[in-house]
Structures are given as C-alpha cells and as structure tokens.
Design an enzyme around this catalytic site. Structure first.
Site, PDB file in Angstrom:
ATOM      1  N   LYS A  99     -72.173-106.531  41.652  1.00  0.00           N
ATOM      2  CA  LYS A  99     -72.121-106.745  43.095  1.00  0.00           C
ATOM      3  C   LYS A  99     -73.378-107.454  43.596  1.00  0.00           C
ATOM      4  O   LYS A  99     -73.300-108.429  44.356  1.00  0.00           O
ATOM      5  CB  LYS A  99     -71.982-105.399  43.827  1.00  0.00           C
ATOM      6  CG  LYS A  99     -71.939-105.549  45.348  1.00  0.00           C
ATOM      7  CD  LYS A  99     -72.136-104.234  46.072  1.00  0.00           C
ATOM      8  CE  LYS A  99     -73.583-103.798  46.048  1.00  0.00           C
ATOM      9  NZ  LYS A  99     -73.861-102.655  46.957  1.00  0.00           N
ATOM     10  N   CYS A 136     -82.524-104.277  66.875  1.00  0.00           N
ATOM     11  CA  CYS A 136     -83.870-104.487  67.391  1.00  0.00           C
ATOM     12  C   CYS A 136     -84.926-103.718  66.609  1.00  0.00           C
ATOM     13  O   CYS A 136     -86.105-104.028  66.668  1.00  0.00           O
ATOM     14  CB  CYS A 136     -83.936-104.081  68.873  1.00  0.00           C
ATOM     15  SG  CYS A 136     -82.970-105.170  69.945  1.00  0.00           S
TER      16      CYS A 136
END
Length: 255
Positions: A25, A120
């Site tokens: 992966k 953020c």
C-alpha cells in the site's frame, strides 16, 4: 440484540498451499502520486484494493488525471490534462499520505494547495519536514486556512536536505520534487524502507537520476521532464510476514 461480526477459527491444522501477496500500500500511494509528474501514460500493476489507495485515486482524479482500471490489479494513469492543483481537506483528512502530491505538483506545475492532514491544526504527525524541504528547494510557502499554499518561480533548485527525524513520506516528497529540480539534491538521514526504494526505482524508470536509495544518503540529479512507464509495485512485506508467521506456527508449508 444487534448481531456481531466475528471470525471463528478452529485450530489444530497445518497451513499449506500457494498464495499471491498483495502490492504494498505505502509503495503504491507514493507511486500513484508520482504519476502526476509526467504528461505520458503510466501503467501500474499489483495495486492493492484498499481504502487509502481508492482515496489517492480520487485525489488525483479530482485534479484532472484520467484513471482507468484495466483489471483487478492494474491502473492506467494519464496526467496530461491536469488543471487543478488542489488537494482538498475532505480527502486529505482521511489519509495523511495525501501530502505526497505536494512535491510533484510544485515540481511540474510550480503551484500546489494541499490541506494539512488535521485542517488548521498540524497535529501529532507534523508536516514541517515537507514544508521546510520545499522551501530549501526554492518554493514560496504559506499556511492559510488549514492549507499549504506553495508556488515556485520556474524550476525548483537542488539543495542539501538534512532530515531530523527520519521521515518516509518527507523523503518520498523530496525524491519526487528533486527529480524535476534544477541541479543536484542530496538527502541526508533519508528513510531506507523498501517502499522508498520502490518509488526511486519507478522514478528512475521514468527517466529520473537517483542513486543511493536504500541507504541514508540519496543523491538526485534533476532532469527537465519525466516519461511514462510500466511498473509493478512490490509485494507487501507486512502481509508476507503475517503468512510466514502463521505457517511457521502451524508447522505448514507455503509458496
């Protein structure tokens, strides 16, 4: 009462037979990101069917990459018509490896807007190593509204990057960015994982000039363009080790 999903294992039997190991992966994610660095077609084989891989495909498709699923384990990617350089929060929040599009976008297009994995808040796995490395290579970067906004006037410039601590994804981001940068880039304290080596091998097949992958010092000499290629992702080492352990525990034999 709500039914519970469960696995029932009846032990006492040796495990025998022949199996196929899925593609790695982590290698697949970085190599899919690398496909946006060329206008030519990339054909990837041994791609695993996992949610993170699906997310990365959605991310690059949203930028304008043409994605074709040729069969169960093959992807055909055409990045010749990318017009959008945004990696939005709704996708990045589900997969931190989305940061891997930062280097390729800046290197090829001179522009990128990539959401921070935590919006953020940078969070417990900071991306400052990626940001500082891109800045050392000449990118102008600002953090606004939870996004990494990057621009480069012309090609990125080769530089010496010293990582502390070691970071797999930061090493991979610099590998990709430096492949199209002007001049030589040296990565010190680079990640040595097989997935990093696989990405470097794929980039070299695309025309990059990378040496030292698999060691803690990687040297990249930038080229102007990269080409398309056919590439098979390495097998997943964790899946391999899981089967090896199970067979050893049960006294079996497996290919």
């Amino acid at each position: 009462m709500k039914s519970l999903k469960k696995l029932k294992i009846q032990g006492g039997h040796s495990l025998r037979g022949e199996i196929h190991i899925s593609g790695s992966k982590n290698a697949a994610l970085s190599i899919i990101a690398a496909s946006i660095m060329t206008e030519e077609r990339i054909v990837l084989e041994n791609i695993p069917h996992l949610e993170d891989v699906t997310t990365m495909i959605k991310l690059i498709a949203g930028m304008g990459v043409s994605v074709t699923l040729a069969d169960d384990n093959k992807l055909i990617l055409d990045s010749s018509k990318i017009r959008n350089f945004l990696a939005p929060y709704d996708l990045v929040k589900t997969m931190r490896a989305s940061i891997l599009v930062l280097g390729p976008l800046i290197a090829r297009f001179g522009e990128a807007s990539v959401s921070l994995p935590g919006g953020c808040a940078i969070g417990s796995r900071p991306v400052n190593l990626h940001i500082e490395a891109m800045r050392r290579m000449g990118a102008n970067i600002s953090l606004e509204g939870g996004y990494i906004n990057a621009k480069s006037e012309g090609r990125l410039k080769g530089s010496t990057i010293d990582f502390d601590p070691v970071s797999v994804t930061a090493t991979e981001n610099v590998l990709m960015a430096a492949s199209l940068a002007e001049g030589k880039t040296i990565i010190n304290n680079a990640a040595k994982e097989p997935e990093v080596v696989d990405l470097a091998d794929c980039l070299n097949k695309m025309g990059a000039k990378i040496k030292g992958q698999g060691t803690d010092r990687i040297v990249i000499r930038g080229v102007k363009t990269l080409e398309g290629c056919d590439f098979s992702v390495i097998p997943d080492r964790v899946e391999t080790a899981t089967y090896l352990t199970a067979v050893a525990m049960t006294g079996g034999s497996i290919k």
